[in-house]
Design a protein around this motif. Structure first.
Motif, PDB file in Angstrom:
ATOM      1  N   LEU A   1       0.936  -1.136  -0.062  1.00 47.08           N
ATOM      2  CA  LEU A   1      -0.033   0.097  -0.043  1.00 47.08           C
ATOM      3  C   LEU A   1       0.906   1.271  -0.027  1.00 47.08           C
ATOM      4  O   LEU A   1       1.874   1.579   0.878  1.00 47.08           O
ATOM      5  N   LYS A   2       0.646   2.170  -0.938  1.00 52.79           N
ATOM      6  CA  LYS A   2       1.210   3.255  -1.076  1.00 52.79           C
ATOM      7  C   LYS A   2       0.378   4.410  -1.964  1.00 52.79           C
ATOM      8  O   LYS A   2      -0.715   3.864  -2.272  1.00 52.79           O
ATOM      9  N   ARG A   3       1.066   5.564  -2.133  1.00 52.71           N
ATOM     10  CA  ARG A   3       0.083   6.655  -2.975  1.00 52.71           C
ATOM     11  C   ARG A   3      -0.468   5.822  -4.386  1.00 52.71           C
ATOM     12  O   ARG A   3      -1.325   6.039  -4.400  1.00 52.71           O
TER      13      ARG A   3
ATOM     14  N   ALA B   1      -3.207   3.068  -3.419  1.00 48.92           N
ATOM     15  CA  ALA B   1      -4.442   3.184  -2.735  1.00 48.92           C
ATOM     16  C   ALA B   1      -5.498   3.183  -3.361  1.00 48.92           C
ATOM     17  O   ALA B   1      -6.678   2.803  -2.833  1.00 48.92           O
TER      18      ALA B   1
ATOM     19  N   ALA C   1      -7.888   0.220  -3.125  1.00 52.12           N
ATOM     20  CA  ALA C   1      -8.850   0.090  -2.097  1.00 52.12           C
ATOM     21  C   ALA C   1     -10.400   0.557  -2.591  1.00 52.12           C
ATOM     22  O   ALA C   1     -11.235   0.463  -1.708  1.00 52.12           O
TER      23      ALA C   1
ATOM     24  N   CYS D   1      -3.150  -4.362   6.116  1.00 56.81           N
ATOM     25  CA  CYS D   1      -1.763  -3.979   5.955  1.00 56.81           C
ATOM     26  C   CYS D   1      -0.696  -4.656   6.805  1.00 56.81           C
ATOM     27  O   CYS D   1      -0.866  -5.008   7.976  1.00 56.81           O
TER      28      CYS D   1
ATOM     29  N   ASP E   1       3.801  -1.327   4.710  1.00 56.83           N
ATOM     30  CA  ASP E   1       2.729  -0.637   4.007  1.00 56.83           C
ATOM     31  C   ASP E   1       2.844   0.850   4.472  1.00 56.83           C
ATOM     32  O   ASP E   1       2.997   1.282   5.651  1.00 56.83           O
TER      33      ASP E   1
ATOM     34  N   LEU F   1       1.000   4.090   5.410  1.00 54.00           N
ATOM     35  CA  LEU F   1      -0.095   4.648   6.121  1.00 54.00           C
ATOM     36  C   LEU F   1      -0.115   6.037   6.580  1.00 54.00           C
ATOM     37  O   LEU F   1      -0.636   6.476   7.669  1.00 54.00           O
TER      38      LEU F   1
ATOM     39  N   VAL G   1      -1.654   8.901   2.047  1.00 48.53           N
ATOM     40  CA  VAL G   1      -2.404   7.437   1.866  1.00 48.53           C
ATOM     41  C   VAL G   1      -3.690   7.511   2.662  1.00 48.53           C
ATOM     42  O   VAL G   1      -4.726   6.823   2.010  1.00 48.53           O
TER      43      VAL G   1
ATOM     44  N   ASP H   1      -6.243   9.229   0.743  1.00 48.75           N
ATOM     45  CA  ASP H   1      -6.697   8.503  -0.590  1.00 48.75           C
ATOM     46  C   ASP H   1      -7.724   7.432  -0.195  1.00 48.75           C
ATOM     47  O   ASP H   1      -8.346   7.178  -0.696  1.00 48.75           O
ATOM     48  N   LEU H   2      -7.240   6.620   0.975  1.00 50.39           N
ATOM     49  CA  LEU H   2      -8.175   5.810   1.512  1.00 50.39           C
ATOM     50  C   LEU H   2      -9.426   6.159   1.756  1.00 50.39           C
ATOM     51  O   LEU H   2     -10.338   5.646   1.487  1.00 50.39           O
TER      52      LEU H   2
ATOM     53  N   GLU I   1     -11.541   6.784  -1.138  1.00 52.21           N
ATOM     54  CA  GLU I   1     -12.135   5.699  -1.558  1.00 52.21           C
ATOM     55  C   GLU I   1     -13.134   4.998  -0.719  1.00 52.21           C
ATOM     56  O   GLU I   1     -13.786   3.651  -1.288  1.00 52.21           O
TER      57      GLU I   1
END
Ligand code: NAD
Length: 340
Positions: A36-38, A41, A44, A52, A56, A58, A62, A65-66, A69
């Motif tokens: 998980l990274k930019r 993301a 998701a 994670c 990863d 966070l 990020v 971004d999460l 989503e």
């Protein structure tokens, strides 16, 4: 309705243990090997939760971004949470849950294994014998009995390491922590200052979380006060050691040996097969050239018992989240302050 969860940094064993723990089908897992990274993301999208691991990302960006989503829950398959921006999570209304406790024996026993390998050169002997070289020159170690071990961090893992070294090997055990653990006295350990520990220990082993206070705690100054020829073991987090200073200390023949299960820039290296590629990290490559250094790829936790517990706790975290129950695994932004 089961909770839809995307599992980042998932290896075959994560798939196996998480699927087995999901007995009553409360989770629908989608596994991906991607970290998980930019850049990732976006994967998701359509999931309510992400699951994670240690490498990863966070960080705040990020998290944003999460949140965009629609993610509401971050499930960490580990104890350490140095890679998580808890303030951002709180601000965005994302709950973060970890596995606060799982077999501390897995890590403690591995740390002791590293000490034995490094001291008695078992890793080198293994290679020699495979080449039918049965000479012992260069393989001499020392008796651990009667020597002094320094345990930095006497929480769940550190206290077990201290007990094994004291009761199992007959070592004198010096300890350092911001909070004393009554278990330490029971096995004959004593608390001293970090400087006294570094000065007097033949083996120093790190069992601290990575926080702003412990970042590069083992720097050039700390390494310079260690006993000449002493051994350093790190199974906690890479950035507790200033790796460049560690290399200098090895080159100066001040530090005698080091075993590292973690490395401060491990994110791009560990849990991947890079055998067909060129690694760009010159500091890491230099570490691998020392005969008195063992590097392992963040595997101290890797036992059947630990993976079972991590998977079961992760599924239980989902159940508690869905039921609106709090438990010891929920992380709040104030945790960072508490650890400081
Ligand atoms: P723990 O929380 O039980 O113990 C950590 C101890 O460190 C506590 O006693 C705490 O008081 C002490 N501490 C915190 N900040 C300190 C500071 N600034 N100075 C001195 N002492 C301080 O944690 P644990 O379960 O024993 O795990 C220790 C660390 O091991 C974890 O934080 C994690 O980073 C690492 N770990 C590594 C692996 C691996 O596979 N290599 C697996 C699990 C955990």
């Amino acid at each position: 309705m089961p909770l839809k969860i995307i599992v980042f940094s998932a290896r075959s064993y994560d798939r196996e243990f998480l699927s087995r723990a999901n007995l009553d089908g409360i989770c629908t897992f989608h596994f991906t090997e991607a970290n998980l990274k930019r850049d990732t993301a976006i994967m998701a999208g359509g999931f309510q939760a992400v699951c994670c691991f240690v490498n990863d990302d966070l960080s705040a960006g990020v998290m944003e971004d999460l949140s965009a989503e629609g993610v509401k829950l971050v499930l960490l398959r580990c104890t350490g949470f140095n890679n998580v921006d808890l303030e951002a999570a709180e601000r965005l209304g994302i709950t973060v849950m970890r596995v606060a406790k799982y077999s501390p024996y897995s890590v403690a026993e591995f740390a002791v294994g590293l000490m034995l390998s490094l001291n008695r050169k078992i890793h080198r002997a293994y290679n020699r014998v495979r080449e039918e070289n049965f000479l012992l020159d260069g393989l001499m170690g020392f008796d651990m009995q009667g020597k002094t071990a320094g345990v930095l961090g006497t929480g769940k893992i550190g206290a077990i390491v201290g007990r094994i070294l004291s009761l199992g090997f007959g070592m004198k055990v010096l300890s350092y922590d911001i909070k004393e653990n009554p278990a330490v006295k029971k096995y004959g350990g004593t608390y001293v200052t970090v400087e006294q520990l570094m000065k007097n220990s033949d083996i120093v082993t790190l069992h601290l979380p990575l926080t702003p206070q412990t970042h590069h705690l083992i720097d050039a100054k700390m390494l310079s006060i260690m006993k000449q020829g002493a051994m350093l073991i790190n199974t906690s987090r890479g950035a507790i050691i200033d790796t460049k200073a560690l290399i200098q200390s090895l080159k100066n023949r001040q530090l005698g040996a080091a075993a590292l299960d973690v490395y401060e820039e491990e994110g791009d290296i560990f849990y991947k097969n890079l055998s067909e590629q060129i690694i760009d990290d010159e500091v890491f490559l230099l570490l691998l050239t020392f005969p008195n250094v063992i590097v392992t790829g963040h595997q101290a936790y890797f036992t059947k018992e630990a993976l079972t517990h991590i998977a079961q706790t992760t599924v239980k975290n989902v159940k508690d989240f869905l039921a609106g129950r709090t438990n010891e695994n929920i992380l709040f932004a104030r945790e960072v302050i508490k650890q400081a």
